[in-house]
Write an enzyme that holds these catalytic residues in place. Structure first.
Site, mmCIF file in Angstrom:
data_model
loop_
_atom_site.group_PDB
_atom_site.id
_atom_site.type_symbol
_atom_site.label_atom_id
_atom_site.label_comp_id
_atom_site.label_asym_id
_atom_site.label_seq_id
_atom_site.Cartn_x
_atom_site.Cartn_y
_atom_site.Cartn_z
ATOM 1 N N CYS A 171 -3.652 -6.320 -2.778
ATOM 2 C CA CYS A 171 -2.897 -5.360 -1.961
ATOM 3 C C CYS A 171 -1.819 -6.014 -1.104
ATOM 4 O O CYS A 171 -0.924 -5.325 -0.613
ATOM 5 C CB CYS A 171 -3.862 -4.594 -1.062
ATOM 6 S SG CYS A 171 -5.391 -4.128 -1.875
ATOM 7 N N HIS A 306 -1.947 -2.219 7.906
ATOM 8 C CA HIS A 306 -2.393 -2.110 6.514
ATOM 9 C C HIS A 306 -2.987 -0.716 6.315
ATOM 10 O O HIS A 306 -2.613 -0.009 5.376
ATOM 11 C CB HIS A 306 -3.413 -3.209 6.215
ATOM 12 C CG HIS A 306 -3.794 -3.294 4.779
ATOM 13 N ND1 HIS A 306 -2.884 -3.534 3.778
ATOM 14 C CD2 HIS A 306 -5.005 -3.168 4.160
ATOM 15 C CE1 HIS A 306 -3.500 -3.554 2.607
ATOM 16 N NE2 HIS A 306 -4.790 -3.338 2.812
ATOM 17 N N HIS A 344 -2.444 4.443 -1.101
ATOM 18 C CA HIS A 344 -2.403 2.975 -1.108
ATOM 19 C C HIS A 344 -1.675 2.537 -2.376
ATOM 20 O O HIS A 344 -2.205 2.642 -3.479
ATOM 21 C CB HIS A 344 -3.827 2.440 -1.078
ATOM 22 C CG HIS A 344 -3.910 0.947 -0.935
ATOM 23 N ND1 HIS A 344 -2.801 0.133 -0.836
ATOM 24 C CD2 HIS A 344 -4.996 0.115 -0.868
ATOM 25 C CE1 HIS A 344 -3.186 -1.119 -0.721
ATOM 26 N NE2 HIS A 344 -4.517 -1.160 -0.735
#
Length: 1000
Positions: A171, A306, A344
């Protein structure tokens, strides 16, 4: 630490087709999450019963529109190769091009540079689908997949020689890519860096993984730091930023969205699980980034977190932030996450956040964070000196500092510290000077339809915002270049420009003419006008509006003044009628001709051939380096002064008849002569007035048309004899040889190599006939593409057109009317640009106009679609092209013998067995239908062939045409210029084989 500037960006995220739409989505707290598109995967692979225990617990996520659309023709990629490419490669190619344009860079201008490419990528699901069926793997499928190719393909198509690599840290991949790009810039490995992230969800694999790991939100939405947070929702997208060292960006005048003060990357190491976050490692990466940036935590106004929306992830992230910001209870740091809008985006998550932060700093407002209204009370944010961004946060004047976090599932953490750009790098402080607002707006495209599409895109952009016109045009000259079809439009008003762009887009004939223009650099001939075209105040509008012309006219004036005792510029500025007197007209015309020619050269219009009519030869000789400016000034001043001092009583008569018909009538007249031959039936006599009157009567009796010219003296006649000795003395010692082809109107031909323009030549020049027609015909035979007349108004262009010039010759003038100025000069440059010249555009604009502004990025075609099943090629199944055109059943299908079933258009274009076989093989290897090919199709430039496809084509042709035998690669390469050449080659080999068979 030296700072990194974000100078350009582009993106495609769910609900947002570009950066502007992305910002609008964020500012309205938009929700871009929806159901999985039907074309992504089969429901049998993925079940999501409500509350059930299926493979995955949701069928929702953030998905971009039309990830299958790709303008393969723009990048000269064959349909077959495009269909095999991971859509992440396709998206990155187009997004990188647009980001570079946004940075004020013509992408093609980077060819051969050390520009680096750094791509963050986490998923390679396309490869998982297409590299597991071994029978269907082709060379295209191989090169169309793999992490490295996402970066390497950008470097390949743009011919970039700097570092090129893909990064997978899960990620955090794209923020780590930005970190590596910044380090490469600071170390000098590259001067420009493309940093990107991409994620396209082709399969449900990660959905299933997130569900099985207890990380997936049932509604498919991330809810960062919210009381509603219940897991990850997947998203996809692509984002690209263009990075420069800040000092370089400022030096090049690039606008800057924001600056990256520092980045830091570290790893969790061994924590309580491979995929579990580590609070202490996250805190350490924050501390390292702050330290490198030279900022205190209290200076950070907001952080883009995040923010996955998982209970553990949000808790650990806010604890790490709180360790540094807990002392800020009175002025808490603002925290948000774009994942609430998009989901995401995994490999693209870091760049999604980076673009959000850059736009926030640029626009001086931070969008509200979705799901922030009900913050998770377990996070105890107030005690940590943190507040969620529940409403848009206006940034105070001055420099604002922001943070950006991105944490990888495997433990690789990244953080960046950004700040608002220096004021001078955001919006120029200067304004455009009066009278210099316009310019030439340029575009280029690969096809007429591409030109139409981009004309409309630019018009729509101009309707949305107003920018200084000069800056707009100058930026278009720098950025919108490099393609075969060129468009240019002089512009003096934004609204008129927008309307003209729309009108051009709707004009099919105009688009066709642009597409059919010959390619290649123009070969320009400069023709310098002689006496008679002068007028009071000539060229003074251009003098006021063009600093370049003003500088060169001032230089000529300075050279002439010592010999004249007065100023040409002052004479012209005063619009004094004395300009018609010979002593004034000749030096004034020389000054104007010299200044115009030098101006043209400074604009990049270099003459290949030179010709001057009468006194026009003086300026031509300076351009040819046969005279210096000072020598020419001395000669022309003396010439005008001595001629004006001659007695009155002379005249000139223009006769519309060939020279040969007139000569017998003046054979015995010593006081008159032929002054000029301007065309087959355009002869000028000059001499004593009484003799001219007598000859005129005879010409009238012969029914010849004639016209008296208003002149002060009988130029180029025997009456010039009294001044020749004194003029020869002035010219003594001059003996220059032209550096360029010089077509003499004294000799009526091209001067031979080494033939000088010396004192004898210039003395003879005074009384000799001007043999313009002969010299001009010789010049035209040398094949110029353009004739540019140099003088205050057009005259010679008309004479040239009467000489029956070759088809396609353009005659141009920078000042077509007496009121002409900078706009007409721009129109001439526009024409030459469209015809292949690359002007030095800077010379057209004032310094305050040479400032980059952001234009609408390139509008790619959405006509071609490539999705899921790539073409296959083996002995059983042949090839299927999955383009929009092939999907409707029209052409492009190949049977077991790799023979394309010819469409009617293909039959018409390719006659005969060999032609059909060769065309079929080319179509099969490239994935084209026959009606997309023609004899003129270039295999490399138009059809995207390369060394791999060449070998495949070679084998297919040996199979399809066995009688031609094996053809070696060295034999094949010279005939690959076009499909027609390739067909002719195989037809010749087939004929030889047939002849050999008949003899046997």
């Amino acid at each position: 630490m030296r700072e990194i500037a974000i100078v350009g960006l582009d993106c495609r995220f769910p609900g947002a087709a570009d950066a502007r739409a992305y910002w609008e989505l964020l500012m309205r707290s938009g929700d871009a999450v929806g159901r999985v598109p039907a074309d992504r995967w089969d429901g049998a692979e993925f079940s999501a019963p409500e509350g059930g225990d299926g493979r995955a617990n949701t069928d929702r996520g953030g998905f971009i529109d039309d990830p299958d659309v790709f303008d393969n023709e723009f990048f000269t990629i064959s349909p077959r190769e495009a269909a095999a490419m991971d859509p992440q490669q396709r998206l990155l190619l187009q997004c990188s091009w647009r980001a570079l344009e946004d940075a004020g860079i013509a992408p093609a201008s980077l060819a051969g540079s050390d520009t680096g490419v750094f791509v963050g990528i986490m998923g390679n699901e396309w490869a998982h689908r297409h590299l597991t069926d071994y029978d269907k793997i082709t060379a295209q499928v191989g090169s169309g997949n793999g992490y490295c190719m996402t970066a390497n393909r950008i470097s390949y198509h743009l011919d970039l020689k700097g570092p090129s690599l893909a990064v997978d840290t899960a990620c955090s991949s794209s923020l780590v890519a930005v970190h590596l790009a910044g380090n490469a810039l600071l170390s000098g490995e590259c001067d420009t860096a493309i940093a990107a992230g991409v994620n396209v969800t082709v399969s449900p694999a990660l959905n299933i993984f997130y569900t099985q790991a207890g990380l997936s939100a049932p509604d498919g939405r991330c809810k960062p730091f919210s009381a509603q947070a219940d897991g990850i929702g997947r998203g996809e997208g692509v984002g690209v930023v263009v990075l420069r060292r800040l000092e370089d960006a400022l030096a090049d005048g690039q606008q800057v969205y924001a600056v990256i003060r520092a980045t830091a990357v570290n790893q969790d190491g061994r924590s309580n699980g491979l995929t579990a976050p580590n609070r202490w490692a996250q805190q350490a990466v924050l501390e390292a980034a702050y330290r490198r940036a030279g900022v205190e935590p209290a200076e950070v106004v907001f952080t883009e977190g995040h923010g996955t929306g998982t209970e553990l992830g949000d808790m650990i992230e806010t604890k790490a932030l709180g360790a540094l910001h807990a002392t800020r209870a009175d002025k808490p740091m603002a925290l948000g996450s774009v994942k609430g809008n998009l989901g995401h985006t995994e490999g693209a998550a870091g760049v999604a956040g980076l673009i959000k932060v850059a736009l926030s700093l640029h626009n001086r407002v931070v969008p509200a964070s979705r799901f922030a209204v009900r913050e998770n009370p377990k996070l105890n944010l107030a005690a940590k000196g943190i507040k969620l961004i529940k409403a848009p946060l206006r940034l105070a004047a001055g420099t604002s500092v922001a943070g950006l976090s991105s944490f990888g599932m495997g433990g690789t953490n990244a953080h960046a510290v950004l700040a608002s750009a220096p004021p001078q790098a955001v919006r120029p402080a200067t304004v455009e000077a009066p009278g210099t607002a316009g310019g030439v707006f340029t575009l280029s495209a690969t096809t007429p339809e591409a030109l139409r599409r981009n004309l409309l895109a630019q018009a729509e952009e101009l309707d949305k915002r107003r920018v200084p016109l000069g800056r707009l045009c100058w930026t278009s000259n720098r950025v919108k270049t490099g393609h075969r079809i060129r468009f240019a439009l002089p512009a003096e008003d934004i609204s008129a420009l927008s309307a003209a762009l729309r009108a051009a887009a709707e004009d099919d004939d105009l688009l066709t003419r642009h597409a059919n223009r010959p390619t290649g650099r123009p070969k320009a001939a400069f023709l310098f006008a002689g006496q008679g075209v002068q007028s009071p105040g000539m060229t003074m509008r251009l003098y006021r509006e063009s600093a370049v012309y003003r500088r060169h006219l001032d230089a000529a004036d300075a050279a002439l003044r010592p010999h004249l005792g007065w100023s040409v510029v002052e004479l012209l500025t005063a619009e004094d009628q004395k300009v018609h007197r010979t002593g004034s007209a000749q030096p004034a015309l020389f000054a104007v001709g010299y200044a115009l020619a030098r101006t043209m050269e400074e604009f990049g219009v270099e003459p290949a051939l030179l010709l001057g009519h009468s006194v026009g030869e003086y300026a031509a000789a300076v351009v040819a380096d046969a005279l210096t400016l000072d020598e020419a000034a001395r000669l022309i001043a003396a010439r005008g002064r001595l001629m004006e001092a001659l007695p009155d009583g002379g005249g000139m008569l223009s006769v519309f008849a060939p020279e040969a018909e007139i000569l017998p009538l003046i054979h015995d007249e010593p006081l008159i002569g032929v002054a000029a031959v301007n065309g087959p039936r355009q002869t000028v006599l000059s001499g004593d007035l009484e003799v001219l009157d007598r000859v005129a009567l005879e010409l009238g009796e012969a029914d010849l048309d004639m016209r008296r010219l208003t002149v002060s003296h009988a130029f180029h006649s025997p009456l010039m004899q009294p001044m020749l000795a004194e003029f020869a003395e002035v010219a003594r010692g001059i003996a220059g040889v032209p550096r360029l082809p010089f077509y003499s109107t004294v000799r009526g031909r091209l001067l031979r190599p080494g033939e000088p323009l010396d004192a004898d030549y210039w003395t003879e020049h005074v009384s000799a006939a001007v043999r313009f027609a002969d010299a001009a015909e010789a010049l035209l035979a040398a094949g110029p593409t353009h004739v540019v007349e140099i003088g205050p108004q057009p005259v010679l262009g008309g004479l040239v057109r009467r000489l029956r010039p070759p088809a396609g010759l353009r005659t141009l003038h920078p000042l077509p009317t007496r009121e002409s100025g900078r706009p007409d000069l721009g129109a001439l440059l526009a024409q030459l640009y469209q015809d292949g010249l690359d002007p030095h555009w800077d010379a057209l604009y004032g310094e305050e106009q040479r400032t980059l502004t952001r234009l609408a990025p390139y509008a790619f075609s959405d006509a071609h679609r490539f999705w899921v099943k790539p073409p296959t090629r083996n002995g059983r199944s042949g090839l299927t092209v999955t383009t929009a055109e092939a999907a409707d059943g029209s052409g492009g299908q190949v049977d077991d013998d790799h023979v394309v079933r010819l469409a009617p258009a293909g039959r018409a274009a390719f006659r005969g067995r060999v032609a059909e076989k060769v065309a079929a093989a080319v179509a099969a290897v490239g994935g084209y239908s026959l009606d997309e090919l023609s004899l003129r199709s270039r295999l490399y430039e138009d059809l995207g062939f390369d060394s791999v496809t060449l070998m495949e084509l070679k084998k297919d042709l040996e199979k399809a045409l066995p009688e031609t035998g094996e053809v070696s690669v060295p034999e094949l390469i010279p005939v690959l210029g076009s499909l027609g050449e390739l067909i002719a080659f195989y037809e010749a080999r087939s004929d030889v084989a047939a002849d050999a068979a008949s003899l046997a």
